[in-house]
Design a protein around this motif. Structure first.
Motif, PDB file in Angstrom:
ATOM      1  N   TYR A   9      44.764  33.952  42.677  1.00 54.81           N
ATOM      2  CA  TYR A   9      44.973  35.226  43.362  1.00 54.81           C
ATOM      3  C   TYR A   9      46.304  35.194  44.117  1.00 54.81           C
ATOM      4  O   TYR A   9      46.619  34.231  44.810  1.00 54.81           O
ATOM      5  CB  TYR A   9      43.836  35.500  44.338  1.00 54.81           C
ATOM      6  CG  TYR A   9      42.476  35.619  43.687  1.00 54.81           C
ATOM      7  CD1 TYR A   9      42.088  36.796  43.074  1.00 54.81           C
ATOM      8  CD2 TYR A   9      41.586  34.552  43.687  1.00 54.81           C
ATOM      9  CE1 TYR A   9      40.837  36.915  42.474  1.00 54.81           C
ATOM     10  CE2 TYR A   9      40.339  34.653  43.092  1.00 54.81           C
ATOM     11  CZ  TYR A   9      39.970  35.836  42.485  1.00 54.81           C
ATOM     12  OH  TYR A   9      38.739  35.940  41.894  1.00 54.81           O
ATOM     13  N   ARG A  17      41.836  42.341  48.800  1.00 50.92           N
ATOM     14  CA  ARG A  17      40.441  41.925  48.937  1.00 50.92           C
ATOM     15  C   ARG A  17      39.974  42.064  50.393  1.00 50.92           C
ATOM     16  O   ARG A  17      38.893  42.593  50.663  1.00 50.92           O
ATOM     17  CB  ARG A  17      40.281  40.468  48.494  1.00 50.92           C
ATOM     18  CG  ARG A  17      38.838  39.953  48.655  1.00 50.92           C
ATOM     19  CD  ARG A  17      38.754  38.441  48.564  1.00 50.92           C
ATOM     20  NE  ARG A  17      39.379  37.932  47.363  1.00 50.92           N
ATOM     21  CZ  ARG A  17      38.837  38.023  46.155  1.00 50.92           C
ATOM     22  NH1 ARG A  17      37.667  38.619  45.989  1.00 50.92           N
ATOM     23  NH2 ARG A  17      39.470  37.526  45.114  1.00 50.92           N
ATOM     24  N   GLU A  81      35.430  43.074  42.281  1.00 51.47           N
ATOM     25  CA  GLU A  81      34.713  41.921  42.841  1.00 51.47           C
ATOM     26  C   GLU A  81      34.051  42.306  44.161  1.00 51.47           C
ATOM     27  O   GLU A  81      32.883  41.986  44.408  1.00 51.47           O
ATOM     28  CB  GLU A  81      35.676  40.753  43.070  1.00 51.47           C
ATOM     29  CG  GLU A  81      36.072  39.998  41.824  1.00 51.47           C
ATOM     30  CD  GLU A  81      36.962  38.814  42.156  1.00 51.47           C
ATOM     31  OE1 GLU A  81      36.726  38.160  43.193  1.00 51.47           O
ATOM     32  OE2 GLU A  81      37.909  38.553  41.400  1.00 51.47           O
ATOM     33  N   SER A 226      34.416  41.140  36.459  1.00 50.00           N
ATOM     34  CA  SER A 226      34.802  40.930  37.858  1.00 50.00           C
ATOM     35  C   SER A 226      33.727  41.458  38.801  1.00 50.00           C
ATOM     36  O   SER A 226      33.469  40.859  39.850  1.00 50.00           O
ATOM     37  CB  SER A 226      36.145  41.609  38.140  1.00 50.00           C
ATOM     38  OG  SER A 226      37.187  40.950  37.455  1.00 50.00           O
ATOM     39  N   LEU A 229      31.123  38.871  38.734  1.00 49.33           N
ATOM     40  CA  LEU A 229      31.565  37.729  39.531  1.00 49.33           C
ATOM     41  C   LEU A 229      31.307  37.969  41.010  1.00 49.33           C
ATOM     42  O   LEU A 229      30.766  37.102  41.700  1.00 49.33           O
ATOM     43  CB  LEU A 229      33.055  37.478  39.283  1.00 49.33           C
ATOM     44  CG  LEU A 229      33.744  36.515  40.252  1.00 49.33           C
ATOM     45  CD1 LEU A 229      33.124  35.135  40.194  1.00 49.33           C
ATOM     46  CD2 LEU A 229      35.246  36.450  39.960  1.00 49.33           C
ATOM     47  N   ASP A 233      28.761  35.669  43.150  1.00 45.74           N
ATOM     48  CA  ASP A 233      29.329  34.883  44.248  1.00 45.74           C
ATOM     49  C   ASP A 233      28.647  35.229  45.576  1.00 45.74           C
ATOM     50  O   ASP A 233      28.353  34.349  46.387  1.00 45.74           O
ATOM     51  CB  ASP A 233      30.830  35.148  44.330  1.00 45.74           C
ATOM     52  CG  ASP A 233      31.529  34.187  45.268  1.00 45.74           C
ATOM     53  OD1 ASP A 233      31.418  32.965  45.070  1.00 45.74           O
ATOM     54  OD2 ASP A 233      32.204  34.658  46.209  1.00 45.74           O
ATOM     55  N   VAL A 270      29.211  30.051  38.430  1.00 44.12           N
ATOM     56  CA  VAL A 270      30.038  31.065  39.090  1.00 44.12           C
ATOM     57  C   VAL A 270      31.516  30.708  38.974  1.00 44.12           C
ATOM     58  O   VAL A 270      32.369  31.583  38.758  1.00 44.12           O
ATOM     59  CB  VAL A 270      29.609  31.234  40.562  1.00 44.12           C
ATOM     60  CG1 VAL A 270      30.574  32.156  41.307  1.00 44.12           C
ATOM     61  CG2 VAL A 270      28.190  31.789  40.639  1.00 44.12           C
ATOM     62  N   ALA A 271      31.835  29.427  39.116  1.00 44.80           N
ATOM     63  CA  ALA A 271      33.223  28.998  38.954  1.00 44.80           C
ATOM     64  C   ALA A 271      33.723  29.295  37.542  1.00 44.80           C
ATOM     65  O   ALA A 271      34.866  29.743  37.352  1.00 44.80           O
ATOM     66  CB  ALA A 271      33.348  27.508  39.266  1.00 44.80           C
ATOM     67  N   ARG A 274      34.361  32.971  37.260  1.00 46.66           N
ATOM     68  CA  ARG A 274      35.612  33.373  37.919  1.00 46.66           C
ATOM     69  C   ARG A 274      36.801  33.167  36.977  1.00 46.66           C
ATOM     70  O   ARG A 274      37.671  34.036  36.866  1.00 46.66           O
ATOM     71  CB  ARG A 274      35.811  32.583  39.213  1.00 46.66           C
ATOM     72  CG  ARG A 274      37.119  32.913  39.933  1.00 46.66           C
ATOM     73  CD  ARG A 274      37.210  32.287  41.302  1.00 46.66           C
ATOM     74  NE  ARG A 274      36.331  32.976  42.244  1.00 46.66           N
ATOM     75  CZ  ARG A 274      35.178  32.492  42.677  1.00 46.66           C
ATOM     76  NH1 ARG A 274      34.757  31.309  42.274  1.00 46.66           N
ATOM     77  NH2 ARG A 274      34.444  33.185  43.528  1.00 46.66           N
ATOM     78  N   ARG A 278      38.903  36.375  35.603  1.00 45.00           N
ATOM     79  CA  ARG A 278      40.326  36.445  35.919  1.00 45.00           C
ATOM     80  C   ARG A 278      41.165  36.469  34.640  1.00 45.00           C
ATOM     81  O   ARG A 278      42.172  37.169  34.555  1.00 45.00           O
ATOM     82  CB  ARG A 278      40.730  35.260  36.790  1.00 45.00           C
ATOM     83  CG  ARG A 278      40.177  35.304  38.204  1.00 45.00           C
ATOM     84  CD  ARG A 278      40.747  36.445  39.005  1.00 45.00           C
ATOM     85  NE  ARG A 278      42.162  36.258  39.279  1.00 45.00           N
ATOM     86  CZ  ARG A 278      42.956  37.219  39.756  1.00 45.00           C
ATOM     87  NH1 ARG A 278      42.467  38.419  39.988  1.00 45.00           N
ATOM     88  NH2 ARG A 278      44.224  36.974  40.006  1.00 45.00           N
TER      89      ARG A 278
END
Length: 360
Positions: A9, A17, A81, A226, A229, A233, A270-271, A274, A278
């Motif tokens: 990011y 965000r 997100e 997203s 995600l 998260d 989750v990782a 991501r 992305r």
């Protein structure tokens, strides 16, 4: 050979965000979302106005010369997100992404400007379940007006203009006042679906339906990852916090090894999501390997979001089963998202074809 994409990011994305999260923290609390789903008016128009007009999020994908922010899919992904983290009942994905992408394909500058400014809300009149590249129904053109019924249209009750594909191969812009919108029973009450009935509805031809729909659905599927995600998260963080606070046998529940293993597995999932989400957003922004990136993100994202919601429900114990606790909102959104813009199986099949690895 193209350069490796930077999926981290940027400072600007992190600032976006933080701004979106602050707004949602103040105006989209779980209790308020639950109350809204019970009220019969699930869409939060005040929140949408703050996001679209106040922050300019509705115009992220629209070029500056058309009245938008001139940003990319990466910034839109960050916004999604945060909206996924709050299960925000606003038509961002359907209007600011899918409808906007269809209009970008057609070059409808006036409608683009209205959607970008938040003055109008749009929706593509194609069922939410439709995958990129799949066949989609079209209405009939008779005597210059549109006739037919389209089902499973997400957020139709909130829109001002519908983008309707017709059997002459043209995409038409139709005012919502000219059609009948019949709400359907929706699993996800924060993104309700409806049937749209057109009975001699006037429409304005804006472009080629096939190309616009395919582009719009591909962007919707890619950026949906997203949202998934953000949802996963948030559920992971809330579940970890709950298990740190709850005690059994005078011990923190989160200290039990079996639960640690479940949380560790979920963290890894989750990782992975991501990275996939992305990559899909970056591919949409750059136009490189877009079909593959979107298929990978959706083939993986649906199962991770659903698994995160199911684990959160179980690990919150009895409180997770209550209507007052928001975990049911996330479970329903995750389940509904798992068939939105194509199932994981449909995306795996598409990916196999793209990689020249067809099923035996």
């Amino acid at each position: 050979m193209s350069a490796q994409p930077d999926l981290l990011y940027s400072e600007e994305e992190e600032a976006l965000r933080a701004a979106v999260r602050d707004l949602l923290t103040d105006h989209c609390d779980p209790a308020g979302v639950i109350a809204r789903t019970e009220s019969g008016t699930p869409h939060d128009r005040a929140l949408w106005k703050a996001l679209a007009e106040g922050m300019g999020l509705a115009g992220l994908l629209v070029p500056e010369e058309s009245g938008g922010q001139g940003a990319t899919h990466r910034e839109a992904a960050v916004a999604l997100e945060e909206l996924g983290r709050s299960v925000a009942p606003v038509p961002y994905l359907t209007s600011a992404v899918v409808a906007t992408e269809a209009l970008l394909a057609c070059g409808a500058e006036d409608l683009l400007g209205e959607l970008a400014a938040g003055r109008r809300i749009g929706a593509l009149a194609v069922g939410l379940h439709t995958a990129p590249g799949a066949a989609f129904p079209a209405v009939r053109v008779e005597n210059g007006t549109l006739h037919g019924k389209l089902t499973g249209i997400a957020d139709a009750a909130a829109v001002d203009v519908l983008l309707v594909p017709a059997d002459d191969g043209v995409l038409y812009a139709v005012d919502a006042d000219a059609v009948t919108i019949a709400p359907s029973t929706s699993l996800d009450l924060t993104r309700p679906v409806a049937a749209v009935v057109l009975d001699a509805a006037p429409g304005r031809a804006i472009g080629d339906a096939e190309g616009a729909v395919r582009r719009a659905l591909r962007a919707g599927a890619g950026l949906l990852a997203s949202e998934q995600l953000g949802l996963a998260d948030r559920l992971l963080a809330d579940t970890v916090h709950h298990l740190e606070q709850r005690k059994q046998f005078n011990r923190q529940v989160g200290g039990f090894q079996a639960l640690k293993h479940r949380l560790a597995r979920l963290w890894l999932e989750v990782a992975g999501l991501r990275a996939a989400a992305r990559n899909a957003a970056d591919a949409l922004a750059t136009g490189e390997d877009t079909d593959v990136a979107v298929a990978v993100a959706q083939a993986y994202g649906s199962q991770v979001a659903v698994h995160a919601a199911e684990e959160a429900l179980q690990l919150h114990g009895g409180i997770g089963m209550t209507w007052e606790h928001p975990v049911h909102l996330y479970l329903k959104r995750a389940k509904a998202d798992s068939i939105a813009y194509g199932t994981a199986g449909a995306h795996r099949e598409a990916l196999a074809g793209l990689a020249d690895l067809p099923a035996p």
